[in-house]
Design an enzyme around this catalytic site. Structure first.
Site, mmCIF file in Angstrom:
data_model
loop_
_atom_site.group_PDB
_atom_site.id
_atom_site.type_symbol
_atom_site.label_atom_id
_atom_site.label_comp_id
_atom_site.label_asym_id
_atom_site.label_seq_id
_atom_site.Cartn_x
_atom_site.Cartn_y
_atom_site.Cartn_z
ATOM 1 N N ARG A 1 32.763 -16.621 -18.948
ATOM 2 C CA ARG A 1 32.569 -15.660 -17.806
ATOM 3 C C ARG A 1 31.935 -14.639 -17.977
ATOM 4 O O ARG A 1 31.060 -14.109 -17.123
ATOM 5 C CB ARG A 1 34.287 -15.015 -17.770
ATOM 6 N N HIS B 1 28.470 -15.793 -17.335
ATOM 7 C CA HIS B 1 28.451 -16.064 -15.618
ATOM 8 C C HIS B 1 28.012 -14.723 -14.824
ATOM 9 O O HIS B 1 27.154 -14.495 -13.997
ATOM 10 C CB HIS B 1 29.548 -16.549 -15.022
ATOM 11 N N SER C 1 27.648 -23.107 -11.818
ATOM 12 C CA SER C 1 27.303 -22.080 -12.679
ATOM 13 C C SER C 1 28.069 -22.583 -14.269
ATOM 14 O O SER C 1 27.266 -22.457 -15.138
ATOM 15 C CB SER C 1 27.562 -20.841 -12.363
#
Length: 207
Positions: free
Chosen positions: A36, A39, A13
């Protein structure tokens, strides 16, 4: 054949997200936080609305290494932060919104519980703040700043259509406060948790 390893899924990812990061002006550490968030949300457009100020990542990392208590305005954010990483750094993450005294104080004064909880956090000496849900919490925190309170850093990412965007624009207008925000209606408790986790992972070895 699908990927069934959590670490491999995350790694793949992040590789995909990295391709979305071309032509951004984030520092290397800021980019880790942005990745992050993307994600967590599955939304690459966050790279267009995330704003940092006053070396937020560096100051938050120092706060983590110093074991500073973190206030969050929702139990959802609290639940989403990596407990092992918190424990390794002897960090307590608190949310006072559901405390009985906060319920009574908010009812008595005609305010939201989020507003009253910020007052309690400031009174108890908390210096690191995460607001992912309630614009009133962010507005109140900035009122405390106007009165002389000096937070170490602020995560200001409340979500919604009533006051959220305005509260974040106001936050971003402040100087001398290390901060991260999302200049739009987007945000939320999951975004706040992802920011905390990203910085925790920078200073803490993950199991």
């Amino acid at each position: 054949m699908y990927i069934n390893s959590p670490k491999e899924i995350e790694s793949k990812s992040m590789d995909i997200i990295e391709e979305e990061m071309d032509k951004t002006s984030f520092t290397d550490e800021e980019k880790i936080v942005v990745k992050r968030i993307i994600h967590t949300t599955g939304d690459p457009s966050y790279k267009e609305i995330i704003k940092f100020k006053e070396d937020f990542v560096g100051e938050f990392k120092k706060a983590i290494l110093s074991g500073e208590k973190i206030y969050t305005d929702t139990n959802m954010t609290k639940a989403g932060v990596n407990k092992k990483a918190l424990n390794k750094n002897n960090i307590e993450i608190v949310s006072y919104v559901s405390d009985p005294d906060i319920f009574e104080k908010a009812k008595k004064n005609g305010t939201t519980r989020s507003y009253a909880a910020i007052e309690k956090a400031v009174e108890e000496g908390v210096k690191v703040f995460s607001v992912g849900n309630a614009p009133t919490a962010l507005f109140k925190l900035l009122e405390e700043v106007d009165k002389g309170f000096k937070p170490i850093c602020i995560i200001g990412v409340p979500v919604g259509f009533v006051g959220a965007k305005e509260s974040k624009e106001l936050l971003y207008s402040y100087n001398n406060i290390p901060l991260i925000t999302t200049l739009s209606t987007k945000g939320g408790s999951n975004v706040a948790a992802s920011i905390i986790n990203a910085c925790l992972y920078m200073v803490t070895e993950r199991d």
